[in-house]
Design a protein around this motif. Structure first.
Motif, PDB file in Angstrom:
ATOM      1  N   ALA A   1      53.207  11.409 -25.245  1.00 53.02           N
ATOM      2  CA  ALA A   1      52.171  12.444 -25.159  1.00 53.02           C
ATOM      3  C   ALA A   1      51.179  12.365 -26.314  1.00 53.02           C
ATOM      4  O   ALA A   1      50.110  12.967 -26.249  1.00 53.02           O
ATOM      5  N   ARG A   2      51.505  11.615 -27.365  1.00 52.53           N
ATOM      6  CA  ARG A   2      50.630  11.508 -28.541  1.00 52.53           C
ATOM      7  C   ARG A   2      49.966  10.132 -28.641  1.00 52.53           C
ATOM      8  O   ARG A   2      49.777   9.608 -29.727  1.00 52.53           O
ATOM      9  N   ILE A   3      49.639   9.549 -27.503  1.00 54.37           N
ATOM     10  CA  ILE A   3      49.001   8.232 -27.516  1.00 54.37           C
ATOM     11  C   ILE A   3      47.684   8.319 -26.743  1.00 54.37           C
ATOM     12  O   ILE A   3      47.635   8.023 -25.544  1.00 54.37           O
ATOM     13  N   PRO A   4      46.610   8.727 -27.417  1.00 55.19           N
ATOM     14  CA  PRO A   4      45.329   8.821 -26.709  1.00 55.19           C
ATOM     15  C   PRO A   4      44.732   7.443 -26.435  1.00 55.19           C
ATOM     16  O   PRO A   4      44.954   6.491 -27.179  1.00 55.19           O
ATOM     17  N   ARG A   5      43.980   7.373 -25.356  1.00 55.23           N
ATOM     18  CA  ARG A   5      43.230   6.172 -25.020  1.00 55.23           C
ATOM     19  C   ARG A   5      41.905   6.252 -25.767  1.00 55.23           C
ATOM     20  O   ARG A   5      41.228   7.273 -25.701  1.00 55.23           O
ATOM     21  N   VAL A   6      41.528   5.189 -26.452  1.00 56.49           N
ATOM     22  CA  VAL A   6      40.294   5.224 -27.234  1.00 56.49           C
ATOM     23  C   VAL A   6      39.239   4.246 -26.735  1.00 56.49           C
ATOM     24  O   VAL A   6      38.071   4.368 -27.087  1.00 56.49           O
ATOM     25  N   HIS A   7      39.629   3.268 -25.914  1.00 54.51           N
ATOM     26  CA  HIS A   7      38.649   2.321 -25.380  1.00 54.51           C
ATOM     27  C   HIS A   7      39.224   1.641 -24.146  1.00 54.51           C
ATOM     28  O   HIS A   7      40.399   1.269 -24.132  1.00 54.51           O
TER      29      HIS A   7
ATOM     30  N   SER B   1      48.565   1.226 -36.125  1.00 48.66           N
ATOM     31  CA  SER B   1      48.659   2.434 -35.301  1.00 48.66           C
ATOM     32  C   SER B   1      48.019   2.259 -33.930  1.00 48.66           C
ATOM     33  O   SER B   1      48.068   3.163 -33.110  1.00 48.66           O
ATOM     34  N   SER B   2      47.434   1.101 -33.658  1.00 42.99           N
ATOM     35  CA  SER B   2      46.789   0.871 -32.360  1.00 42.99           C
ATOM     36  C   SER B   2      47.568  -0.159 -31.553  1.00 42.99           C
ATOM     37  O   SER B   2      48.412  -0.886 -32.081  1.00 42.99           O
ATOM     38  N   CYS B   3      47.261  -0.202 -30.273  1.00 40.95           N
ATOM     39  CA  CYS B   3      47.848  -1.198 -29.376  1.00 40.95           C
ATOM     40  C   CYS B   3      46.791  -1.545 -28.340  1.00 40.95           C
ATOM     41  O   CYS B   3      46.144  -0.650 -27.786  1.00 40.95           O
ATOM     42  N   THR B   4      46.612  -2.823 -28.098  1.00 45.47           N
ATOM     43  CA  THR B   4      45.715  -3.287 -27.042  1.00 45.47           C
ATOM     44  C   THR B   4      46.559  -3.831 -25.907  1.00 45.47           C
ATOM     45  O   THR B   4      47.430  -4.681 -26.120  1.00 45.47           O
ATOM     46  N   TYR B   5      46.305  -3.309 -24.714  1.00 44.96           N
ATOM     47  CA  TYR B   5      46.958  -3.798 -23.506  1.00 44.96           C
ATOM     48  C   TYR B   5      45.951  -4.619 -22.715  1.00 44.96           C
ATOM     49  O   TYR B   5      44.758  -4.326 -22.726  1.00 44.96           O
ATOM     50  N   GLU B   6      46.442  -5.590 -21.999  1.00 46.29           N
ATOM     51  CA  GLU B   6      45.680  -6.255 -20.963  1.00 46.29           C
ATOM     52  C   GLU B   6      46.339  -5.865 -19.653  1.00 46.29           C
ATOM     53  O   GLU B   6      47.557  -5.709 -19.587  1.00 46.29           O
TER      54      GLU B   6
ATOM     55  N   VAL C   1      44.877   1.908 -27.198  1.00 47.19           N
ATOM     56  CA  VAL C   1      45.464   3.221 -27.438  1.00 47.19           C
ATOM     57  C   VAL C   1      45.808   3.339 -28.917  1.00 47.19           C
ATOM     58  O   VAL C   1      45.901   2.333 -29.620  1.00 47.19           O
ATOM     59  N   VAL C   2      45.995   4.563 -29.366  1.00 48.30           N
ATOM     60  CA  VAL C   2      46.339   4.814 -30.762  1.00 48.30           C
ATOM     61  C   VAL C   2      47.528   5.765 -30.820  1.00 48.30           C
ATOM     62  O   VAL C   2      47.585   6.748 -30.080  1.00 48.30           O
TER      63      VAL C   2
ATOM     64  N   GLU D   1      46.075  15.501 -38.307  1.00 48.66           N
ATOM     65  CA  GLU D   1      45.052  14.844 -37.499  1.00 48.66           C
ATOM     66  C   GLU D   1      45.028  13.363 -37.823  1.00 48.66           C
ATOM     67  O   GLU D   1      45.371  12.944 -38.920  1.00 48.66           O
ATOM     68  N   GLY D   2      44.607  12.579 -36.866  1.00 51.13           N
ATOM     69  CA  GLY D   2      44.465  11.155 -37.100  1.00 51.13           C
ATOM     70  C   GLY D   2      45.625  10.342 -36.574  1.00 51.13           C
ATOM     71  O   GLY D   2      46.530  10.847 -35.913  1.00 51.13           O
ATOM     72  N   SER D   3      45.579   9.059 -36.883  1.00 50.16           N
ATOM     73  CA  SER D   3      46.587   8.136 -36.384  1.00 50.16           C
ATOM     74  C   SER D   3      47.805   8.094 -37.295  1.00 50.16           C
ATOM     75  O   SER D   3      47.772   8.581 -38.417  1.00 50.16           O
ATOM     76  N   ALA D   4      48.859   7.491 -36.753  1.00 45.54           N
ATOM     77  CA  ALA D   4      50.101   7.304 -37.510  1.00 45.54           C
ATOM     78  C   ALA D   4      50.667   5.944 -37.140  1.00 45.54           C
ATOM     79  O   ALA D   4      50.481   5.475 -36.016  1.00 45.54           O
TER      80      ALA D   4
END
Length: 159
Positions: free
Chosen positions: A67-73, A100-105, A123-124, A131-134
């Protein structure tokens, strides 16, 4: 488009990266089509999210963390039409994991192997206390990079 690349191995599409991957086989639902009879553009986002959640569960991510993984791009390309009742394979692969980020294909393929939708999603991992990433929890980060392949068939696609 996909930098890491997804290739076929023993009837399955797998990433050439070392990241973990999930393939969800499902049918295109009637409510995922538009008046023209093919997939509505927004359906691909739901398919991606469904497969992403399966991937996160497979690497041990607790529900409260998901629930704490927003999509950023997101980058998405529509290459072919999909129709009601058609079987598709939605694959999400971990291409890169930062602090703190992950790129999926991701790819959505027909049962004939045609790529209908592809793209990348970033995602982050957000902090639960500020507030912010972890940073990703170490065990989750390791599992995301472990190269596991999980394949899921929905009931409707099981023979």
């Amino acid at each position: 488009m996909m930098g890491v690349g997804i290739r076929r191995r023993q009837g399955k599409y797998v990433s050439e990266s070392t990241g973990s991957s999930v393939i969800v086989h499902r049918l295109v639902a009637w409510n995922e089509t538009d008046a023209a009879g093919h997939n509505h553009f927004a359906a691909a986002f739901r398919w991606l999210e469904e497969a992403e959640h399966a991937l996160l569960r497979s690497v041990g991510m607790p529900a409260e963390e998901i629930a704490r993984i927003p999509r950023v791009h997101i980058d998405i390309d529509y290459k072919d039409r999909l129709y009601y009742g058609q079987e598709i394979a939605v694959q999400v692969t971990v291409a890169k994991v930062g602090t703190s980020s992950c790129t999926y294909e991701f790819e959505v393929r027909t049962d004939a192997g045609t790529v209908a939708v592809s793209g990348t999603l970033v995602v982050v991992h957000a902090s639960s206390t500020s507030e912010g990433s972890a940073p990703w929890p170490p065990a989750i980060r390791e599992a995301m990079l472990a190269g596991r392949l999980i394949e899921i068939r929905t009931q409707a696609t099981e023979s």
